[in-house]
Write an enzyme that holds these catalytic residues in place. Sequence first.
Site, PDB file in Angstrom:
ATOM      1  N   GLY A   1      13.391 126.944  93.326  1.00  0.00           N
ATOM      2  CA  GLY A   1      13.566 126.569  91.915  1.00  0.00           C
ATOM      3  C   GLY A   1      13.972 125.109  91.804  1.00  0.00           C
TER       4      GLY A   1
ATOM      5  N   ASP B   1       9.186 124.961  94.637  1.00  0.00           N
ATOM      6  CA  ASP B   1       8.888 125.534  93.325  1.00  0.00           C
ATOM      7  C   ASP B   1       7.434 125.968  93.314  1.00  0.00           C
TER       8      ASP B   1
ATOM      9  N   THR C   1      16.406 132.614  84.643  1.00  0.00           N
ATOM     10  CA  THR C   1      16.801 133.998  84.345  1.00  0.00           C
ATOM     11  C   THR C   1      16.896 134.165  82.828  1.00  0.00           C
TER      12      THR C   1
ATOM     13  N   GLU D   1      26.742 127.970  89.261  1.00  0.00           N
ATOM     14  CA  GLU D   1      26.798 126.534  88.975  1.00  0.00           C
ATOM     15  C   GLU D   1      27.426 126.305  87.600  1.00  0.00           C
TER      16      GLU D   1
ATOM     17  N   LYS E   1      31.121 133.486  86.041  1.00  0.00           N
ATOM     18  CA  LYS E   1      30.146 132.574  85.431  1.00  0.00           C
ATOM     19  C   LYS E   1      29.852 132.995  83.988  1.00  0.00           C
ATOM     20  N   LEU E   2      29.572 134.279  83.779  1.00  0.00           N
ATOM     21  CA  LEU E   2      29.301 134.753  82.410  1.00  0.00           C
ATOM     22  C   LEU E   2      30.534 134.547  81.532  1.00  0.00           C
TER      23      LEU E   2
ATOM     24  N   ALA F   1      33.000 132.292  81.874  1.00  0.00           N
ATOM     25  CA  ALA F   1      33.238 130.874  81.580  1.00  0.00           C
ATOM     26  C   ALA F   1      32.351 130.444  80.411  1.00  0.00           C
TER      27      ALA F   1
ATOM     28  N   ARG G   1      48.357 124.393  75.590  1.00  0.00           N
ATOM     29  CA  ARG G   1      47.778 125.718  75.853  1.00  0.00           C
ATOM     30  C   ARG G   1      46.368 125.822  75.290  1.00  0.00           C
TER      31      ARG G   1
ATOM     32  N   CYS H   1      21.610 128.302  78.130  1.00  0.00           N
ATOM     33  CA  CYS H   1      22.462 129.319  78.760  1.00  0.00           C
ATOM     34  C   CYS H   1      23.466 130.047  77.876  1.00  0.00           C
ATOM     35  N   PHE H   2      24.140 129.351  76.967  1.00  0.00           N
ATOM     36  CA  PHE H   2      25.231 130.019  76.253  1.00  0.00           C
ATOM     37  C   PHE H   2      24.771 131.320  75.592  1.00  0.00           C
TER      38      PHE H   2
ATOM     39  N   LYS I   1      21.723 118.383  73.092  1.00  0.00           N
ATOM     40  CA  LYS I   1      22.922 117.548  73.145  1.00  0.00           C
ATOM     41  C   LYS I   1      22.475 116.173  73.584  1.00  0.00           C
TER      42      LYS I   1
HETATM   43  P1  NAD Z   1      14.489 125.959  85.074  1.00  0.00           P
HETATM   44  O1  NAD Z   1      13.594 126.815  84.296  1.00  0.00           O
HETATM   45  O2  NAD Z   1      14.671 124.511  84.721  1.00  0.00           O
HETATM   46  O3  NAD Z   1      14.062 125.989  86.617  1.00  0.00           O
HETATM   47  C1  NAD Z   1      13.720 127.154  87.305  1.00  0.00           C
HETATM   48  C2  NAD Z   1      12.560 126.845  88.232  1.00  0.00           C
HETATM   49  O4  NAD Z   1      12.322 127.966  89.086  1.00  0.00           O
HETATM   50  C3  NAD Z   1      11.240 126.590  87.526  1.00  0.00           C
HETATM   51  O5  NAD Z   1      10.755 125.299  87.854  1.00  0.00           O
HETATM   52  C4  NAD Z   1      10.303 127.703  88.046  1.00  0.00           C
HETATM   53  O6  NAD Z   1       8.959 127.276  88.225  1.00  0.00           O
HETATM   54  C5  NAD Z   1      10.935 128.037  89.369  1.00  0.00           C
HETATM   55  N1  NAD Z   1      10.595 129.372  89.894  1.00  0.00           N
HETATM   56  C6  NAD Z   1      10.650 130.564  89.247  1.00  0.00           C
HETATM   57  N2  NAD Z   1      10.304 131.560  90.067  1.00  0.00           N
HETATM   58  C7  NAD Z   1      10.030 131.014  91.272  1.00  0.00           C
HETATM   59  C8  NAD Z   1       9.626 131.542  92.536  1.00  0.00           C
HETATM   60  N3  NAD Z   1       9.486 132.852  92.710  1.00  0.00           N
HETATM   61  N4  NAD Z   1       9.412 130.671  93.553  1.00  0.00           N
HETATM   62  C9  NAD Z   1       9.580 129.344  93.374  1.00  0.00           C
HETATM   63  N5  NAD Z   1       9.978 128.798  92.213  1.00  0.00           N
HETATM   64  C10 NAD Z   1      10.203 129.617  91.162  1.00  0.00           C
HETATM   65  O7  NAD Z   1      15.924 126.684  85.052  1.00  0.00           O
HETATM   66  P2  NAD Z   1      17.379 126.015  85.215  1.00  0.00           P
HETATM   67  O8  NAD Z   1      17.829 125.429  83.923  1.00  0.00           O
HETATM   68  O9  NAD Z   1      17.391 125.173  86.432  1.00  0.00           O
HETATM   69  O10 NAD Z   1      18.267 127.309  85.445  1.00  0.00           O
HETATM   70  C11 NAD Z   1      18.207 128.042  86.651  1.00  0.00           C
HETATM   71  C12 NAD Z   1      19.356 129.040  86.697  1.00  0.00           C
HETATM   72  O11 NAD Z   1      20.603 128.334  86.693  1.00  0.00           O
HETATM   73  C13 NAD Z   1      19.418 129.991  85.512  1.00  0.00           C
HETATM   74  O12 NAD Z   1      19.859 131.250  85.985  1.00  0.00           O
HETATM   75  C14 NAD Z   1      20.476 129.384  84.617  1.00  0.00           C
HETATM   76  O13 NAD Z   1      21.122 130.363  83.843  1.00  0.00           O
HETATM   77  C15 NAD Z   1      21.432 128.785  85.614  1.00  0.00           C
HETATM   78  N6  NAD Z   1      22.209 127.633  85.130  1.00  0.00           N
HETATM   79  C16 NAD Z   1      21.633 126.659  84.377  1.00  0.00           C
HETATM   80  C17 NAD Z   1      22.358 125.545  83.971  1.00  0.00           C
HETATM   81  C18 NAD Z   1      21.747 124.450  83.150  1.00  0.00           C
HETATM   82  O14 NAD Z   1      22.482 123.553  82.740  1.00  0.00           O
HETATM   83  N7  NAD Z   1      20.464 124.430  82.884  1.00  0.00           N
HETATM   84  C19 NAD Z   1      23.689 125.412  84.369  1.00  0.00           C
HETATM   85  C20 NAD Z   1      24.254 126.419  85.153  1.00  0.00           C
HETATM   86  C21 NAD Z   1      23.506 127.521  85.526  1.00  0.00           C
HETATM   87  C1  UGA Z   2      27.069 124.696  79.516  1.00  0.00           C
HETATM   88  C2  UGA Z   2      28.439 124.689  80.193  1.00  0.00           C
HETATM   89  O1  UGA Z   2      29.226 123.618  79.664  1.00  0.00           O
HETATM   90  C3  UGA Z   2      28.303 124.514  81.712  1.00  0.00           C
HETATM   91  O2  UGA Z   2      29.576 124.604  82.324  1.00  0.00           O
HETATM   92  C4  UGA Z   2      27.392 125.607  82.251  1.00  0.00           C
HETATM   93  O3  UGA Z   2      27.174 125.418  83.641  1.00  0.00           O
HETATM   94  C5  UGA Z   2      26.059 125.549  81.525  1.00  0.00           C
HETATM   95  O4  UGA Z   2      26.274 125.715  80.105  1.00  0.00           O
HETATM   96  C6  UGA Z   2      25.111 126.637  81.923  1.00  0.00           C
HETATM   97  O5  UGA Z   2      25.530 127.660  82.444  1.00  0.00           O
HETATM   98  O6  UGA Z   2      23.951 126.430  81.641  1.00  0.00           O
HETATM   99  P1  UGA Z   2      25.307 122.852  78.764  1.00  0.00           P
HETATM  100  O7  UGA Z   2      24.729 123.955  77.946  1.00  0.00           O
HETATM  101  O8  UGA Z   2      24.415 122.072  79.625  1.00  0.00           O
HETATM  102  O9  UGA Z   2      26.472 123.423  79.714  1.00  0.00           O
HETATM  103  O10 UGA Z   2      26.036 121.799  77.808  1.00  0.00           O
HETATM  104  P2  UGA Z   2      27.406 121.845  76.963  1.00  0.00           P
HETATM  105  O11 UGA Z   2      28.031 120.522  77.054  1.00  0.00           O
HETATM  106  O12 UGA Z   2      28.247 122.998  77.309  1.00  0.00           O
HETATM  107  O13 UGA Z   2      26.875 122.009  75.463  1.00  0.00           O
HETATM  108  C7  UGA Z   2      26.295 123.216  75.010  1.00  0.00           C
HETATM  109  C8  UGA Z   2      26.083 123.134  73.510  1.00  0.00           C
HETATM  110  O14 UGA Z   2      27.325 123.171  72.816  1.00  0.00           O
HETATM  111  C9  UGA Z   2      25.396 121.853  73.052  1.00  0.00           C
HETATM  112  O15 UGA Z   2      24.470 122.153  72.033  1.00  0.00           O
HETATM  113  C10 UGA Z   2      26.537 121.020  72.540  1.00  0.00           C
HETATM  114  O16 UGA Z   2      26.146 120.065  71.595  1.00  0.00           O
HETATM  115  C11 UGA Z   2      27.422 122.076  71.932  1.00  0.00           C
HETATM  116  N1  UGA Z   2      28.843 121.670  71.833  1.00  0.00           N
HETATM  117  C12 UGA Z   2      29.570 121.425  72.952  1.00  0.00           C
HETATM  118  C13 UGA Z   2      29.437 121.575  70.583  1.00  0.00           C
HETATM  119  O17 UGA Z   2      28.787 121.806  69.546  1.00  0.00           O
HETATM  120  N2  UGA Z   2      30.758 121.224  70.505  1.00  0.00           N
HETATM  121  C14 UGA Z   2      31.508 120.967  71.597  1.00  0.00           C
HETATM  122  O18 UGA Z   2      32.713 120.661  71.443  1.00  0.00           O
HETATM  123  C15 UGA Z   2      30.897 121.071  72.855  1.00  0.00           C
END
Ligand code: NAD
Ligand code: UGA
Length: 470
Positions: free
Chosen positions: A12, A37, A95, A172, A227-228, A230, A267, A283-284, A346
């Site tokens: 990925g 990928d 996912t 992550e 993770k969920l 947080a 707090r 994600c949220f 954002k």
């Molecule tokens: P993304 O869609 O940007 O990337 C996922 C990649 O995986 C894609 O490029 C897809 O082609 C590839 N893929 C899927 N199935 C595959 C396979 N079988 N073999 C090889 N490649 C494959 O997704 P993302 O934003 O990087 O998120 C990935 C995971 O991390 C998710 O579970 C998400 O919830 C979690 N996460 C995302 C963030 C974020 O900020 N985006 C932060 C923390 C956690």
């Molecule tokens: C969020 C979490 O902050 C990360 O810790 C986590 O890893 C990630 O989700 C994930 O699991 O994908 P992200 O969605 O990239 O990160 O960005 P954030 O900074 O959290 O912002 C999320 C959304 O909330 C944005 O639309 C942002 O503008 C909004 N936001 C954030 C507000 O409206 N107010 C705030 O005070 C903060």
Amino acid sequence: GLSTIRSICCIGAGYVGGPTMAVIADRCPDVQVTVVDLSAERIAAWNSADLSRLPVYEPGLDAVVGRARGRNLHFSTAVEEAIAAADLVFISVNTPTKTKGLGAGQASDLKWVEASARTVAKAAQGHTIVVEKSTLPVRTAEVIQQILSASEGSGVSETQPAKSFSVLSNPEFLAEGTAIADLEKPDRVLIGGQDPEAIEALAAIYGHWVAPQKILRTNLWSSELSKLTANAFLAQRISSINSIAAFCEATGANVREVARAIGADSRIGEKFLQAGPGFGGSCFKKDILNLVYLCRHYGLEEVAAYWEQVVTLNHWQQQRIARLVISNLFGTVSGKRIGVLGFAFKADTNDTRESPAIRICRELLEEGAVLQIVDPKVSESQMAKDLGQPAGAGEGDGDGSWQRVPEVLQAASGADALLLLTEWQQFAVIDWPAVAAVMRQPAWLFDARAKADGALARAAGLQVWTVGEG
Ligand code: NAD
Ligand code: UGA
């Protein structure tokens, strides 16, 4: 020995896999890191000679990739080959929420995770540590373990030792827009697992640059659930402050003053209290709905309903803003030009997944508005995908239409209103007299991020609405 990782494969190459592996490779020059990928297009973009064309925009990412790529950081479509060579495989695939079948609209779709596990089961050689990096439902490690177990013991030959696996959870926590800073200086790294040797092997990778006391070890299920949880807590803060913003508007209070006052309580803390157009991002919403689904599965209806309300409030906030624009423009936006400032979910990212701008713009298009959208990082083709219609279509016949424009001044041209949706820094320093001169009067600024200089906009003759200001 088993505990020294020399070769890593990450399945990925997305927003998480790409930046995370780039930082690992940068900090661990003695470890080979290959990000694979299925998307040849994405891999080609990661390999582009021009570092401004990487598929993910993150401040600082180009420098990190520039240092490590070709040395010990590789991007490839040869998935099985990279798995075979690896001591440790991260699964960092998408996912998303299921769109059909059991749990549609709430449960996470694990088909890409399962496919990855099957590929690992097939292609791995010898002992392999498999790490969940994707955000996953609690107990997914069990599913992965079962798929891997089915192939354990196979592959025995003179040249190839028997296959065996250890599964870890290592969620992550990076946020987009600050991914590199978050990865280089994490608040904590979380590793869940049962096999101490595997846990220490992964901890040693992070140990190259993360202080030991910041590396937390838990059991698998705690790690997955943390993770969920947080994300649920973070999103809950945003819905909480947005709910108070609406109340401030109704009563003459100011949500930024309230946020400062409550945030000074150690707090509560001052972070993540910015009222806005509702949270977006990939994600949220997905993670809370997944939590809601799991709670219902375990019969915890009240717990499910409690968290579900965070998402309900967020939808309401987005809808509230679209409707407030329409009602202030005398109840109709049909044929009216509206400049939209920002489209990404954002600032400092090109990502538009679940961006509040999508829902809000769609609602305005539905009402026949002519949108002039400016965003420094989001392409016209991405906007077209998100809005479900191509740029320019329908203009003039009462149907809504949109176009992407390069600057705020063009977004304002002939417009009755500007609607600020993403907190890009450039929107804090708008030349308001110049903007007011090209708008149709009476002109409005609707600032859903409290980012613009409202006093200057007012001085230039605009009427100003700012989120959370009564
Ligand atoms: P993304 O869609 O940007 O990337 C996922 C990649 O995986 C894609 O490029 C897809 O082609 C590839 N893929 C899927 N199935 C595959 C396979 N079988 N073999 C090889 N490649 C494959 O997704 P993302 O934003 O990087 O998120 C990935 C995971 O991390 C998710 O579970 C998400 O919830 C979690 N996460 C995302 C963030 C974020 O900020 N985006 C932060 C923390 C956690
Ligand atoms: C969020 C979490 O902050 C990360 O810790 C986590 O890893 C990630 O989700 C994930 O699991 O994908 P992200 O969605 O990239 O990160 O960005 P954030 O900074 O959290 O912002 C999320 C959304 O909330 C944005 O639309 C942002 O503008 C909004 N936001 C954030 C507000 O409206 N107010 C705030 O005070 C903060």
